[in-house]
Motif scaffolding. Sequence first.
Motif, PDB file in Angstrom:
ATOM      1  N   ALA A   1      27.937  47.165  29.464  1.00  0.00           N
ATOM      2  CA  ALA A   1      27.895  45.706  29.642  1.00  0.00           C
ATOM      3  C   ALA A   1      29.241  45.151  30.077  1.00  0.00           C
ATOM      4  O   ALA A   1      30.283  45.788  29.917  1.00  0.00           O
ATOM      5  CB  ALA A   1      27.478  45.048  28.342  1.00  0.00           C
ATOM      6  N   THR A   2      29.191  43.965  30.637  1.00  0.00           N
ATOM      7  CA  THR A   2      30.397  43.209  30.964  1.00  0.00           C
ATOM      8  C   THR A   2      30.502  42.058  29.967  1.00  0.00           C
ATOM      9  O   THR A   2      29.526  41.712  29.306  1.00  0.00           O
ATOM     10  CB  THR A   2      30.321  42.636  32.394  1.00  0.00           C
ATOM     11  OG1 THR A   2      29.330  41.605  32.424  1.00  0.00           O
ATOM     12  CG2 THR A   2      29.999  43.717  33.416  1.00  0.00           C
TER      13      THR A   2
ATOM     14  N   GLU B   1      29.665  43.710  17.923  1.00  0.00           N
ATOM     15  CA  GLU B   1      30.572  42.586  18.134  1.00  0.00           C
ATOM     16  C   GLU B   1      31.657  42.959  19.134  1.00  0.00           C
ATOM     17  O   GLU B   1      32.185  44.072  19.103  1.00  0.00           O
ATOM     18  CB  GLU B   1      31.216  42.209  16.792  1.00  0.00           C
ATOM     19  CG  GLU B   1      32.170  41.055  16.881  1.00  0.00           C
ATOM     20  CD  GLU B   1      32.764  40.714  15.526  1.00  0.00           C
ATOM     21  OE1 GLU B   1      33.286  39.598  15.414  1.00  0.00           O
ATOM     22  OE2 GLU B   1      32.719  41.538  14.600  1.00  0.00           O
ATOM     23  N   THR B   2      31.990  42.023  20.026  1.00  0.00           N
ATOM     24  CA  THR B   2      33.113  42.265  20.921  1.00  0.00           C
ATOM     25  C   THR B   2      34.398  42.197  20.103  1.00  0.00           C
ATOM     26  O   THR B   2      34.492  41.449  19.139  1.00  0.00           O
ATOM     27  CB  THR B   2      33.190  41.227  22.054  1.00  0.00           C
ATOM     28  OG1 THR B   2      33.262  39.925  21.486  1.00  0.00           O
ATOM     29  CG2 THR B   2      32.023  41.316  22.983  1.00  0.00           C
ATOM     30  N   ASN B   3      35.363  43.009  20.499  1.00  0.00           N
ATOM     31  CA  ASN B   3      36.664  42.991  19.837  1.00  0.00           C
ATOM     32  C   ASN B   3      37.724  43.313  20.887  1.00  0.00           C
ATOM     33  O   ASN B   3      37.409  43.587  22.047  1.00  0.00           O
ATOM     34  CB  ASN B   3      36.695  43.973  18.652  1.00  0.00           C
ATOM     35  CG  ASN B   3      36.317  45.378  19.062  1.00  0.00           C
ATOM     36  OD1 ASN B   3      36.699  45.852  20.128  1.00  0.00           O
ATOM     37  ND2 ASN B   3      35.554  46.053  18.221  1.00  0.00           N
ATOM     38  N   TYR B   4      38.974  43.279  20.484  1.00  0.00           N
ATOM     39  CA  TYR B   4      40.054  43.506  21.444  1.00  0.00           C
ATOM     40  C   TYR B   4      39.987  44.891  22.074  1.00  0.00           C
ATOM     41  O   TYR B   4      40.249  45.052  23.263  1.00  0.00           O
ATOM     42  CB  TYR B   4      41.416  43.290  20.778  1.00  0.00           C
ATOM     43  CG  TYR B   4      41.666  41.847  20.425  1.00  0.00           C
ATOM     44  CD1 TYR B   4      41.761  40.879  21.422  1.00  0.00           C
ATOM     45  CD2 TYR B   4      41.783  41.450  19.103  1.00  0.00           C
ATOM     46  CE1 TYR B   4      41.973  39.544  21.113  1.00  0.00           C
ATOM     47  CE2 TYR B   4      41.999  40.118  18.783  1.00  0.00           C
ATOM     48  CZ  TYR B   4      42.092  39.173  19.781  1.00  0.00           C
ATOM     49  OH  TYR B   4      42.293  37.870  19.476  1.00  0.00           O
TER      50      TYR B   4
ATOM     51  N   ARG C   1      39.140  48.249  26.837  1.00  0.00           N
ATOM     52  CA  ARG C   1      38.444  49.333  27.540  1.00  0.00           C
ATOM     53  C   ARG C   1      37.739  48.816  28.785  1.00  0.00           C
ATOM     54  O   ARG C   1      37.739  49.475  29.830  1.00  0.00           O
ATOM     55  CB  ARG C   1      37.423  50.000  26.617  1.00  0.00           C
ATOM     56  CG  ARG C   1      38.037  50.886  25.588  1.00  0.00           C
ATOM     57  CD  ARG C   1      36.972  51.543  24.748  1.00  0.00           C
ATOM     58  NE  ARG C   1      37.574  52.276  23.654  1.00  0.00           N
ATOM     59  CZ  ARG C   1      36.993  52.503  22.511  1.00  0.00           C
ATOM     60  NH1 ARG C   1      35.774  52.055  22.273  1.00  0.00           N
ATOM     61  NH2 ARG C   1      37.608  53.178  21.566  1.00  0.00           N
ATOM     62  N   TYR C   2      37.132  47.633  28.683  1.00  0.00           N
ATOM     63  CA  TYR C   2      36.448  47.046  29.843  1.00  0.00           C
ATOM     64  C   TYR C   2      37.451  46.770  30.964  1.00  0.00           C
ATOM     65  O   TYR C   2      37.226  47.154  32.115  1.00  0.00           O
ATOM     66  CB  TYR C   2      35.714  45.765  29.438  1.00  0.00           C
ATOM     67  CG  TYR C   2      35.154  45.032  30.627  1.00  0.00           C
ATOM     68  CD1 TYR C   2      34.004  45.483  31.260  1.00  0.00           C
ATOM     69  CD2 TYR C   2      35.798  43.912  31.148  1.00  0.00           C
ATOM     70  CE1 TYR C   2      33.501  44.831  32.381  1.00  0.00           C
ATOM     71  CE2 TYR C   2      35.303  43.255  32.265  1.00  0.00           C
ATOM     72  CZ  TYR C   2      34.157  43.723  32.872  1.00  0.00           C
ATOM     73  OH  TYR C   2      33.659  43.078  33.978  1.00  0.00           O
TER      74      TYR C   2
ATOM     75  N   PHE D   1      40.282  49.033  36.532  1.00  0.00           N
ATOM     76  CA  PHE D   1      41.433  49.471  37.328  1.00  0.00           C
ATOM     77  C   PHE D   1      41.658  50.982  37.333  1.00  0.00           C
ATOM     78  O   PHE D   1      42.304  51.492  38.231  1.00  0.00           O
ATOM     79  CB  PHE D   1      42.701  48.775  36.832  1.00  0.00           C
ATOM     80  CG  PHE D   1      42.619  47.289  36.967  1.00  0.00           C
ATOM     81  CD1 PHE D   1      42.748  46.673  38.202  1.00  0.00           C
ATOM     82  CD2 PHE D   1      42.387  46.490  35.850  1.00  0.00           C
ATOM     83  CE1 PHE D   1      42.664  45.295  38.328  1.00  0.00           C
ATOM     84  CE2 PHE D   1      42.301  45.113  35.959  1.00  0.00           C
ATOM     85  CZ  PHE D   1      42.439  44.517  37.215  1.00  0.00           C
ATOM     86  N   LEU D   2      41.151  51.654  36.319  1.00  0.00           N
ATOM     87  CA  LEU D   2      41.375  53.101  36.220  1.00  0.00           C
ATOM     88  C   LEU D   2      40.087  53.856  36.461  1.00  0.00           C
ATOM     89  O   LEU D   2      39.034  53.473  35.981  1.00  0.00           O
ATOM     90  CB  LEU D   2      41.927  53.455  34.829  1.00  0.00           C
ATOM     91  CG  LEU D   2      43.217  52.761  34.425  1.00  0.00           C
ATOM     92  CD1 LEU D   2      43.555  53.077  32.986  1.00  0.00           C
ATOM     93  CD2 LEU D   2      44.353  53.174  35.344  1.00  0.00           C
ATOM     94  N   PRO D   3      40.158  54.976  37.207  1.00  0.00           N
ATOM     95  CA  PRO D   3      38.930  55.764  37.430  1.00  0.00           C
ATOM     96  C   PRO D   3      38.511  56.448  36.132  1.00  0.00           C
ATOM     97  O   PRO D   3      39.326  56.772  35.282  1.00  0.00           O
ATOM     98  CB  PRO D   3      39.342  56.789  38.481  1.00  0.00           C
ATOM     99  CG  PRO D   3      40.830  56.858  38.393  1.00  0.00           C
ATOM    100  CD  PRO D   3      41.308  55.550  37.889  1.00  0.00           C
ATOM    101  N   ASN D   4      37.218  56.655  36.003  1.00  0.00           N
ATOM    102  CA  ASN D   4      36.691  57.315  34.789  1.00  0.00           C
ATOM    103  C   ASN D   4      36.949  58.765  34.794  1.00  0.00           C
ATOM    104  O   ASN D   4      36.873  59.624  35.384  1.00  0.00           O
ATOM    105  CB  ASN D   4      35.206  57.048  34.619  1.00  0.00           C
ATOM    106  CG  ASN D   4      34.979  55.599  34.235  1.00  0.00           C
ATOM    107  OD1 ASN D   4      35.877  54.961  33.730  1.00  0.00           O
ATOM    108  ND2 ASN D   4      33.799  55.108  34.487  1.00  0.00           N
TER     109      ASN D   4
END
Length: 110
Positions: free
Chosen positions: A18-19, A93-96, A101-102, A107-110
């Motif tokens: 998810a975004t 829950e969303t957290n820092y 990570r999102y 910006f970084l390849p997986n």
Amino acid sequence: MRKSSFSRFLNGIAGDDATPYEEAFVEIALERESEKALPYLLCDNDVIEVKVELEEQLEAPVRAGEEAGRVSYYLNDELIPEYTVVTTGEIEETNYLWILRYVAGLFLPN
């Protein structure tokens, strides 16, 4: 058990990929002891009313089995059965760390 979906979560994650802009959903259902019909003999003057009260918004984290509202059945203004509406899924829950990570994944390849 009849199921429906419920949204409007505060700080909820919509899934693994998810975004932060996606809305999270979870299924809800009536918590009933049996699937039997209500055995009432009705006449033409009887009035049946169904009141559904759902929380406007749930706050993450949400676990399966948490109360999300109530469904009440009335016969001539007298409460007959009342059922609890519960969640059947989970919302994290969303957290820092999740947001970090999102953003890193952008910006970084997986």
